[in-house]
Design an enzyme around this catalytic site. Sequence first.
Site, PDB file in Angstrom:
ATOM      1  N   ARG A   1      -0.673  10.519  -2.190  1.00 44.58           N
ATOM      2  CA  ARG A   1      -1.968  10.901  -2.739  1.00 44.58           C
ATOM      3  C   ARG A   1      -3.094  10.807  -1.720  1.00 44.58           C
ATOM      4  O   ARG A   1      -3.874  11.753  -1.569  1.00 44.58           O
ATOM      5  CB  ARG A   1      -2.317  10.005  -3.940  1.00 44.58           C
ATOM      6  CG  ARG A   1      -1.836  10.501  -5.273  1.00 44.58           C
ATOM      7  CD  ARG A   1      -1.619   9.343  -6.209  1.00 44.58           C
ATOM      8  NE  ARG A   1      -0.672   8.396  -5.623  1.00 44.58           N
ATOM      9  CZ  ARG A   1       0.648   8.585  -5.631  1.00 44.58           C
ATOM     10  NH1 ARG A   1       1.143   9.647  -6.210  1.00 44.58           N
ATOM     11  NH2 ARG A   1       1.461   7.735  -5.067  1.00 44.58           N
ATOM     12  N   THR A   2      -3.190   9.678  -1.030  1.00 47.30           N
ATOM     13  CA  THR A   2      -4.355   9.484  -0.157  1.00 47.30           C
ATOM     14  C   THR A   2      -4.350  10.482   0.989  1.00 47.30           C
ATOM     15  O   THR A   2      -5.366  11.140   1.266  1.00 47.30           O
ATOM     16  CB  THR A   2      -4.386   8.037   0.386  1.00 47.30           C
ATOM     17  OG1 THR A   2      -4.371   7.131  -0.717  1.00 47.30           O
ATOM     18  CG2 THR A   2      -5.636   7.807   1.203  1.00 47.30           C
TER      19      THR A   2
ATOM     20  N   LYS B   1       5.865   4.108  20.849  1.00 44.07           N
ATOM     21  CA  LYS B   1       6.034   3.771  22.270  1.00 44.07           C
ATOM     22  C   LYS B   1       5.224   2.533  22.657  1.00 44.07           C
ATOM     23  O   LYS B   1       5.221   2.134  23.812  1.00 44.07           O
ATOM     24  CB  LYS B   1       5.589   4.948  23.141  1.00 44.07           C
ATOM     25  CG  LYS B   1       6.317   6.258  22.868  1.00 44.07           C
ATOM     26  CD  LYS B   1       5.692   7.383  23.685  1.00 44.07           C
ATOM     27  CE  LYS B   1       6.322   8.729  23.347  1.00 44.07           C
ATOM     28  NZ  LYS B   1       5.638   9.838  24.062  1.00 44.07           N
TER      29      LYS B   1
ATOM     30  N   ARG C   1      -4.796   5.000   7.864  1.00 45.14           N
ATOM     31  CA  ARG C   1      -4.109   3.986   7.053  1.00 45.14           C
ATOM     32  C   ARG C   1      -3.198   3.187   7.969  1.00 45.14           C
ATOM     33  O   ARG C   1      -2.510   3.749   8.823  1.00 45.14           O
ATOM     34  CB  ARG C   1      -3.284   4.623   5.938  1.00 45.14           C
ATOM     35  CG  ARG C   1      -2.345   3.604   5.279  1.00 45.14           C
ATOM     36  CD  ARG C   1      -1.771   4.084   3.979  1.00 45.14           C
ATOM     37  NE  ARG C   1      -2.789   4.122   2.949  1.00 45.14           N
ATOM     38  CZ  ARG C   1      -2.517   4.342   1.656  1.00 45.14           C
ATOM     39  NH1 ARG C   1      -1.273   4.528   1.265  1.00 45.14           N
ATOM     40  NH2 ARG C   1      -3.486   4.382   0.775  1.00 45.14           N
TER      41      ARG C   1
ATOM     42  N   HIS D   1      -9.100  -0.638   0.187  1.00 48.41           N
ATOM     43  CA  HIS D   1      -8.764   0.775  -0.009  1.00 48.41           C
ATOM     44  C   HIS D   1     -10.032   1.448  -0.540  1.00 48.41           C
ATOM     45  O   HIS D   1     -10.103   1.825  -1.705  1.00 48.41           O
ATOM     46  CB  HIS D   1      -7.610   0.916  -1.003  1.00 48.41           C
ATOM     47  CG  HIS D   1      -6.962   2.269  -1.021  1.00 48.41           C
ATOM     48  ND1 HIS D   1      -7.487   3.353  -0.351  1.00 48.41           N
ATOM     49  CD2 HIS D   1      -5.843   2.726  -1.652  1.00 48.41           C
ATOM     50  CE1 HIS D   1      -6.715   4.403  -0.552  1.00 48.41           C
ATOM     51  NE2 HIS D   1      -5.725   4.039  -1.343  1.00 48.41           N
TER      52      HIS D   1
END
Length: 304
Positions: free
Chosen positions: A51-52, A80, A101, A129
């Site tokens: 969703r986000t 890496k 995120r 959030h």
Amino acid sequence: MRHLMSPLDFSVEELDKLFDLANDIEKHPDKYAHACDRKKLATCFYEPSTRTRLSFESAMLNLGGSVIGFSDANSSSAAKGESVSDTIRVISCFADICAMRHPKEGAPMVAAGKSSIPVINAGDGGHQHPTQTLTDLLTIRSLKGRLNNFTIGLCGDLKFGRTVHSLINALVRYDKVTFVFISPEELRIPDYIIDMLKEKGISYKEVIKLEDVMPELDLLYMTRVQKERFFNEEDYVRLKDFYILRKDKMDLAKPDMLVLHPLPRVNEISVEVDDDPRAVYFKQVQYGVYVRMALILTLLGIEV
């Protein structure tokens, strides 16, 4: 230049302007269809999201902009060993704004400190959030017509739920909001939130049974019991079905009560509730696109 790390980064007055803009976008989408022409959003997602991430990407595309980025740390140079600080410096050369995120709390804040473009925290571990909280606030304001003078029940995982903690911290800035915390003892709201409510003189109560308080609620915010936050599989299995919202419980509620959920849903809301007009969690997803469109415009300083 401004970033968004917490829902408290915006004052109540600034939030009103943001939500007014989001509501105007909802009513007049064509007016904003080219607002971000030639602008790029980078979505830097170090952990999975549906969703986000897609909501941010939809928001930018709806504004006429384009999207670059990655949806998994393993598909970025993080695999890496590249640091968040170096990644954002590189991304700043490619994009105009970034949504990040990260599983580590504070990682987007570190990025913001090194970035030459606005950074939006799209979720950092169990910490914040903010755009979900903005989505929740816009949904309530749009459908209830206000962000004050109501009783809200928060049900389920109140211990680990970052969306719950962020929403409470945002709502305490509004008048006459009463909180009802509905959870098993093991998942009760953290003490620091209770202490904050007591300090501010804000009305609250804690209960175990949802049906005991359904008739008094104006809003019910359901949450899932999050398997990923448990160390013990047995505890998760024991608690995951503790609350299931079914039609019989909805029958106890006010005719204009609204049910919200940050999603994803597992089984805490029965699908039979989906057809109830008071169930607005899928409308909530749509409001998430509008508020992220408004946020992108605001942080980029674009006026239409």
